[in-house]
Enzyme design. Structure first.
Site, PDB file in Angstrom:
ATOM      1  N   HIS A   1     -38.092  36.064 -47.161  1.00  0.00           N
ATOM      2  CA  HIS A   1     -38.280  37.318 -46.318  1.00  0.00           C
ATOM      3  C   HIS A   1     -39.424  38.060 -46.352  1.00  0.00           C
ATOM      4  O   HIS A   1     -39.947  38.345 -45.357  1.00  0.00           O
ATOM      5  CB  HIS A   1     -36.875  37.912 -46.308  1.00  0.00           C
ATOM      6  CG  HIS A   1     -37.055  38.916 -45.064  1.00  0.00           C
ATOM      7  ND1 HIS A   1     -37.023  38.696 -43.751  1.00  0.00           N
ATOM      8  CD2 HIS A   1     -36.886  40.218 -44.983  1.00  0.00           C
ATOM      9  CE1 HIS A   1     -36.998  39.616 -42.924  1.00  0.00           C
ATOM     10  NE2 HIS A   1     -36.697  40.520 -43.870  1.00  0.00           N
ATOM     11  N   ASP A   2     -39.785  38.052 -47.675  1.00  0.00           N
ATOM     12  CA  ASP A   2     -41.048  39.377 -47.915  1.00  0.00           C
ATOM     13  C   ASP A   2     -42.355  38.591 -47.687  1.00  0.00           C
ATOM     14  O   ASP A   2     -43.402  39.114 -47.364  1.00  0.00           O
ATOM     15  CB  ASP A   2     -40.863  39.511 -49.618  1.00  0.00           C
ATOM     16  CG  ASP A   2     -40.256  40.717 -49.918  1.00  0.00           C
ATOM     17  OD1 ASP A   2     -39.642  41.330 -48.988  1.00  0.00           O
ATOM     18  OD2 ASP A   2     -40.087  40.908 -51.221  1.00  0.00           O
TER      19      ASP A   2
ATOM     20  N   SER B   1     -39.042  42.116 -39.492  1.00  0.00           N
ATOM     21  CA  SER B   1     -37.430  42.236 -39.956  1.00  0.00           C
ATOM     22  C   SER B   1     -36.935  43.344 -39.106  1.00  0.00           C
ATOM     23  O   SER B   1     -37.008  43.192 -37.863  1.00  0.00           O
ATOM     24  CB  SER B   1     -37.410  42.525 -41.366  1.00  0.00           C
ATOM     25  OG  SER B   1     -36.236  42.672 -41.909  1.00  0.00           O
TER      26      SER B   1
ATOM     27  N   ASP C   1     -37.849  31.919 -45.399  1.00  0.00           N
ATOM     28  CA  ASP C   1     -36.908  33.109 -45.186  1.00  0.00           C
ATOM     29  C   ASP C   1     -35.512  32.682 -44.827  1.00  0.00           C
ATOM     30  O   ASP C   1     -35.380  32.062 -43.690  1.00  0.00           O
ATOM     31  CB  ASP C   1     -37.756  33.754 -44.215  1.00  0.00           C
ATOM     32  CG  ASP C   1     -36.953  35.250 -43.772  1.00  0.00           C
ATOM     33  OD1 ASP C   1     -35.927  35.417 -44.191  1.00  0.00           O
ATOM     34  OD2 ASP C   1     -37.588  36.019 -42.797  1.00  0.00           O
TER      35      ASP C   1
ATOM     36  N   ARG D   1     -30.121  47.825 -54.005  1.00  0.00           N
ATOM     37  CA  ARG D   1     -31.504  47.452 -54.054  1.00  0.00           C
ATOM     38  C   ARG D   1     -31.803  45.701 -54.659  1.00  0.00           C
ATOM     39  O   ARG D   1     -32.422  45.105 -54.174  1.00  0.00           O
ATOM     40  CB  ARG D   1     -32.587  48.324 -54.581  1.00  0.00           C
ATOM     41  CG  ARG D   1     -33.835  47.796 -54.605  1.00  0.00           C
ATOM     42  CD  ARG D   1     -34.496  47.660 -53.042  1.00  0.00           C
ATOM     43  NE  ARG D   1     -35.930  47.534 -53.007  1.00  0.00           N
ATOM     44  CZ  ARG D   1     -36.420  47.373 -51.925  1.00  0.00           C
ATOM     45  NH1 ARG D   1     -35.863  47.322 -50.769  1.00  0.00           N
ATOM     46  NH2 ARG D   1     -37.669  47.194 -51.684  1.00  0.00           N
TER      47      ARG D   1
END
Lengths: 376, 200
Positions: A350-351, A152, A317, A222
């Site tokens: 994405h994680d 990232s 992602d 968040r």
């Protein structure tokens, strides 16, 4: 066969040489906290730098003697016998400037005023971080990294290294990253920032002086970010339409399981993360665009790159999609650089880059095995 | 490694024979990267493999081969015109879906193309069909219902396709289990390697 690096401890380096930021501001002195794992070899050629993403820090692997549950954020990847093998490599994790885990940042005390930097802390860019990281490398006597690895925003730093200091990095492992953010990504970041900026407790960034924290804004930022790091499938699989009490309550309290999860994640994050750091990190993401200096031609931005590359993306992602990684690959191909590219089938969005996955880890392990053989 | 690879893949030596030292090579459907590794060790080529199978990528990387994870049937958009000395397609043509489009892509990206494929016109295949069955052999080991091979062809068919898409054949190497085949190649050869470029 693979294990943990065990008990680690953070170190602190102080730099008295002023650092000039892209934004024009200067920090006359600053500190960086970092951790190291493994042993630096005699010719100092086996060093690997791990660059962290938005909410990461220097504690990448292992745990602390006084806090055994505090395990490094990439402990599954780094350790003896793991893909980033600390039996072979000397691995460095650091907290970037502007961070909130010990390196000089907005919540640090400005020696000139005796108060927190707050709104006066310079806006940081990926290039600024790379300059600061290079000084840490100088301090440790590392002229050239065997590899620089990041996912990232961390991948952006690894790429920037190959542009800014082409002679100082032999391999770049750029994971779940992009040559610049998409418009949609910038838009998400702006919503997150607005949540913080409009929190009455933000006080223009100088909330420390008021003894408050813009928790509501940080929490919302968040929550929004977290949604974008997952995939629809991953969320559906984890929570579905599950209800906490099994029935509709016709109110605004937590009903769906996903609400419970997001609010918990938001609260947890807002309790320890610094709002100014969050703002700075998202701006660094937005600003990163190495092709801005080459008429938006990424191949030309990479013209001076000498490093070999491994580029990895993840199928689910959508924030840093495989197509964005392919732009990096294409620009490297144009320059006839050594590059391998893997798109890992994954459900975690994405994680995924933080998750253990057989194919992902095999690619990382085999690539770094070659790096180790060439380093010997 | 070299000896065992050459025994397992007789087309590799034929392909290598056409490739000068230090050439740049793009190997489409590179599998575990063994051809590129062989060419690097024997011809000092530089280049890349393209492979769709995720499980083979890590092996390519272990072989020290640059590999790009990509679907050939989606084209070669990542690669620029005339950017390689050779684009190779070894034992993969028959498994491609958009075969005609891929042939055009090969001569767009490569100054020359090299393709090896099993000859469906080999007499043993013809015999099995005359006996009423789809051919199954060492080179074509699949049953008709589980084969990845959707575009099998004979030497004559391949040459017609080349003509059709504007490709000029520069060389042909036909072989069977006993060695090179010169007489009645479309009948006696079970494997062919062609070298070609864009016509005109």
């Amino acid at each position: 066969m693979s294990g943990s690096v065990g008990i680690v401890s953070a170190q602190r380096a102080t730099f008295e040489e002023p650092l000039h930021f892209s934004c024009g501001k200067v920090l006359p002195r600053y500190e960086l906290v970092y951790e190291t794992y493994g042993t630096l070899n005699a010719d100092k050629s086996n060093a690997i730098l791990i660059c962290h993403a938005l909410s990461g820090h220097h504690h990448v692997a292992g745990s602390y003697a006084d806090d055994s549950k505090n395990i490094g954020w990439w402990d599954n990847m780094i350790g003896p016998g793991k893909p980033v093998d600390t039996d072979k490599f000397f691995v460095i994790g650091l907290n970037n400037l502007g961070g909130c885990h010990g390196s000089t940042g907005p919540s640090s005390i400005d020696p000139a005023t005796g108060k927190q930097y707050g709104s006066s802390f310079p806006m940081v860019t990926v290039e600024d971080w790379v300059h600061a990281q290079a000084r840490l490398a100088d301090l440790l006597g590392i002229k050239q990294f065997a590899a620089i690895i990041g996912g990232s925003l961390g991948g952006m730093q690894a790429m920037q290294w190959s542009i800014t200091y082409p002679e100082r990095v032999r391999n770049v492992l750029a994971i779940a990253t992009a040559p610049h953010l998409t418009t949609e990504n910038i838009a998400f970041n702006d919503v997150a920032r607005n949540a913080i900026l409009t929190d009455p407790d933000f006080h223009g960034g100088d909330f420390y002086l008021h003894g408050v924290v813009p928790k509501r804004g940080l929490r919302l930022a968040r929550m929004l970010g977290h949604i974008t790091y997952l995939s629809d499938d991953a969320m559906a699989g984890k929570f579905g339409r599950g209800l906490r009490s099994g029935e509709y309550k016709y109110g605004y309290n937590i009903e769906f399981e996903v609400e419970s999860y997001l609010r918990y994640q938001g609260d947890k994050f807002a309790a320890y993360f610094d709002a100014n750091t969050y703002l700075l990190m998202t701006k660094a993401l937005d600003y990163f665009d190495p092709a801005q200096h080459t008429e938006h031609n990424l191949a030309r931005a990479f013209a001076g790159v000498r490093a070999n590359f491994l580029v990895v993306s993840f199928s689910s992602d959508w924030r840093f999609s495989p197509d964005r990684s392919r732009e990096i690959v294409k620009a490297l191909l144009h320059n006839k650089r050594n590059v391998s590219y893997a798109e890992v089938a994954s459900q975690h969005g994405h994680d995924s880059f933080l998750m253990q996955d057989e194919q992902y880890f095999a690619v990382m392990r085999n690539y770094l095995q070659r790096v180790a053989e060439e380093t010997r | 490694m070299n000896t065992s690879i050459i025994e397992a893949r007789p087309d590799f030596a034929a392909i290598a024979a056409w490739i000068p030292q230090g050439s740049s090579v793009l190997d489409l459907g590179c599998g575990d990267g063994s051809l590129l590794r062989y060419l690097r060790e024997t011809r000092e080529v530089r280049g890349y493999g393209v492979e769709i199978n995720e499980r083979k990528l890590a092996t390519c990387i272990a072989n020290g081969v640059n590999v790009i994870h990509s679907d050939l049937d989606a084209g070669l958009a990542d690669f620029e015109d005339q950017s390689f000395d050779f684009v190779i397609l070894s034992q993969t043509l028959q498994a491609t879906r958009h075969t005609e489009a891929l042939m055009k892509e090969i001569v767009r990206v490569g100054r020359e193309g090299i393709i090896s494929f099993p000859n469906f016109g080999h007499w043993k295949n013809r015999l099995q069909i005359m006996q009423g069955h789809m051919p199954v052999s060492k080179i074509l080991p699949y049953q008709w219902y589980d084969t990845p091979n959707v575009h099998l062809c004979t030497l004559n068919d391949f040459e017609l396709l080349c003509d059709h898409v504007g490709i000029r054949i520069l060389g042909r190497h036909v072989m069977n289990d006993s060695g090179d085949v010169y007489l009645l190649p479309n009948l006696r050869g079970n494997m062919a390697v062609y070298r070609f470029k864009r016509a005109g």
